[in-house]
Design an enzyme around this catalytic site. Structure first.
Site, PDB file in Angstrom:
ATOM      1  N   ASP A  75      72.618  82.982  27.120  1.00  0.00           N
ATOM      2  CA  ASP A  75      71.782  82.050  26.559  1.00  0.00           C
ATOM      3  C   ASP A  75      72.181  81.215  25.452  1.00  0.00           C
ATOM      4  O   ASP A  75      73.288  81.865  24.767  1.00  0.00           O
ATOM      5  CB  ASP A  75      70.287  82.841  26.083  1.00  0.00           C
ATOM      6  CG  ASP A  75      69.505  81.736  25.394  1.00  0.00           C
ATOM      7  OD1 ASP A  75      69.009  80.619  26.322  1.00  0.00           O
ATOM      8  OD2 ASP A  75      68.832  81.682  24.472  1.00  0.00           O
ATOM      9  N   GLU A  80      71.793  78.180  21.982  1.00  0.00           N
ATOM     10  CA  GLU A  80      70.767  77.470  21.448  1.00  0.00           C
ATOM     11  C   GLU A  80      71.758  76.232  21.013  1.00  0.00           C
ATOM     12  O   GLU A  80      72.855  76.135  20.751  1.00  0.00           O
ATOM     13  CB  GLU A  80      70.349  78.267  19.943  1.00  0.00           C
ATOM     14  CG  GLU A  80      69.645  79.331  20.165  1.00  0.00           C
ATOM     15  CD  GLU A  80      68.309  79.120  21.077  1.00  0.00           C
ATOM     16  OE1 GLU A  80      67.664  78.026  20.835  1.00  0.00           O
ATOM     17  OE2 GLU A  80      67.766  80.176  21.370  1.00  0.00           O
ATOM     18  N   GLU A 111      62.836  69.442  15.296  1.00  0.00           N
ATOM     19  CA  GLU A 111      62.296  70.241  16.395  1.00  0.00           C
ATOM     20  C   GLU A 111      63.062  71.285  16.782  1.00  0.00           C
ATOM     21  O   GLU A 111      62.401  72.529  17.027  1.00  0.00           O
ATOM     22  CB  GLU A 111      61.950  69.265  17.650  1.00  0.00           C
ATOM     23  CG  GLU A 111      60.861  68.032  17.270  1.00  0.00           C
ATOM     24  CD  GLU A 111      61.400  66.818  16.515  1.00  0.00           C
ATOM     25  OE1 GLU A 111      62.729  67.116  16.147  1.00  0.00           O
ATOM     26  OE2 GLU A 111      60.971  65.877  16.379  1.00  0.00           O
ATOM     27  N   HIS A 150      64.334  77.672  16.938  1.00  0.00           N
ATOM     28  CA  HIS A 150      65.310  78.664  16.664  1.00  0.00           C
ATOM     29  C   HIS A 150      65.549  79.162  15.295  1.00  0.00           C
ATOM     30  O   HIS A 150      66.223  80.175  15.023  1.00  0.00           O
ATOM     31  CB  HIS A 150      66.670  78.543  17.244  1.00  0.00           C
ATOM     32  CG  HIS A 150      67.301  77.004  17.011  1.00  0.00           C
ATOM     33  ND1 HIS A 150      67.742  76.777  15.617  1.00  0.00           N
ATOM     34  CD2 HIS A 150      67.495  76.191  17.764  1.00  0.00           C
ATOM     35  CE1 HIS A 150      68.167  75.552  15.961  1.00  0.00           C
ATOM     36  NE2 HIS A 150      68.137  75.208  17.085  1.00  0.00           N
ATOM     37  N   HIS A 153      63.277  81.815  18.988  1.00  0.00           N
ATOM     38  CA  HIS A 153      64.462  81.939  19.966  1.00  0.00           C
ATOM     39  C   HIS A 153      65.631  82.066  19.244  1.00  0.00           C
ATOM     40  O   HIS A 153      65.949  81.901  18.089  1.00  0.00           O
ATOM     41  CB  HIS A 153      64.556  80.542  20.559  1.00  0.00           C
ATOM     42  CG  HIS A 153      63.370  80.111  21.455  1.00  0.00           C
ATOM     43  ND1 HIS A 153      63.565  80.143  22.740  1.00  0.00           N
ATOM     44  CD2 HIS A 153      61.940  80.135  21.082  1.00  0.00           C
ATOM     45  CE1 HIS A 153      62.488  79.820  23.384  1.00  0.00           C
ATOM     46  NE2 HIS A 153      61.633  79.631  22.481  1.00  0.00           N
ATOM     47  N   ASP A 191      67.384  86.473  23.067  1.00  0.00           N
ATOM     48  CA  ASP A 191      66.906  86.018  24.550  1.00  0.00           C
ATOM     49  C   ASP A 191      67.667  86.597  25.786  1.00  0.00           C
ATOM     50  O   ASP A 191      67.193  86.856  26.796  1.00  0.00           O
ATOM     51  CB  ASP A 191      67.061  84.607  24.585  1.00  0.00           C
ATOM     52  CG  ASP A 191      65.809  84.010  23.674  1.00  0.00           C
ATOM     53  OD1 ASP A 191      65.035  84.957  23.253  1.00  0.00           O
ATOM     54  OD2 ASP A 191      65.614  82.775  23.434  1.00  0.00           O
TER      55      ASP A 191
END
Length: 239
Positions: free
Chosen positions: A7, A9, A52, A57, A152, A157
């Protein structure tokens, strides 16, 4: 079978608009078992982070100020994922960002670096058409605890997704075991069984053979001579 559940970010939603990777999290599975090995790094993107994205995260520019650039961690990332099959939720997003980062450095993309990609988002939509397929929704469906997930995070994750993926594909263990078992009668199967005892042969007695012949005659009579288990009657020969 080595798989890496991965995963990321990012600073925003689209690498085409200049967004960059800021966190990578990976956990390793071998033969569908977590090994405990993982790869996790924060990356200084050299640019701002959309508000946003921070709301999702919680990673800020100040936090990343002293973190390495992607160029500094690219080799160790490649070493960790090389030749493995990747398991990613919404794979096009993460693969697109990582391929962009690698391409900026003139390095090979994940397509040639890894042994394929499984997209659990696509898999979930195929398994349950019309139902929610977010990671949170899958956790609820497969009873995977994600109560500790308030924001997140790439590594968290990835760890949750590993559990979800194993739940989604439960039942494949028996298939893998069946594929690994030696074929009956093969040298490996015989070796696994050890020395086999001699087979006992039970032959019919005279009384049993006579009783069997009576049954066949009754069948021939009832079928007007069409009993398949009796030889056809011989035609009389001319004198």
């Amino acid at each position: 079978m080595r798989q890496i559940v991965l995963d990321t970010e990012t600073t925003g939603l689209d690498w085409r608009n200049g967004d960059r990777v800021i966190e990578i999290g990976c956990v390793e599975m071998v033969n569908r078992s977590l090994t405990g090995r993982h790869y996790h790094v924060y990356v200084n993107p050299g640019r701002g982070i959309d508000a946003e994205a921070v709301a999702v995260h919680g990673i800020t520019e100040e936090f990343l100020a002293d973190k390495p650039r992607f160029a500094d961690v690219a080799a160790e990332f490649e070493d960790f994922v090389r030749d493995a099959e990747l398991v990613i939720h919404n794979a096009s997003f993460d693969v697109g960002f990582l391929n962009h980062e690698l391409s900026l450095l003139g390095r090979s993309t994940l397509n040639s670096l890894c042994g394929g990609v499984i997209d659990t988002l696509k898999m979930a939509k195929e398994q349950n058409p019309g139902k929610k397929a977010s990671l949170d929704a899958l956790c609820e469906r497969y009873q995977v605890d994600n109560g500790h997930r308030t924001l997140h995070g790439a590594l968290l994750d990835a760890e949750i997704l590993a559990e979800v993926y194993l739940a989604m594909t439960r039942g494949q263990e028996s298939l893998i075991i069946a594929l690994e078992e030696p074929a009956p009668g093969s040298v490996e199967a015989e070796a696994a069984l050890g020395e086999r005892p001699a087979l006992a042969v039970l032959r019919a007695s005279e009384e049993e053979l006579a009783a069997h012949a009576v049954v066949l005659q009754d069948i021939a009579k009832a079928s007007k001579g069409a009993c398949l288990w009796l030889p056809p009657a011989e035609e009389p020969t001319a004198a």
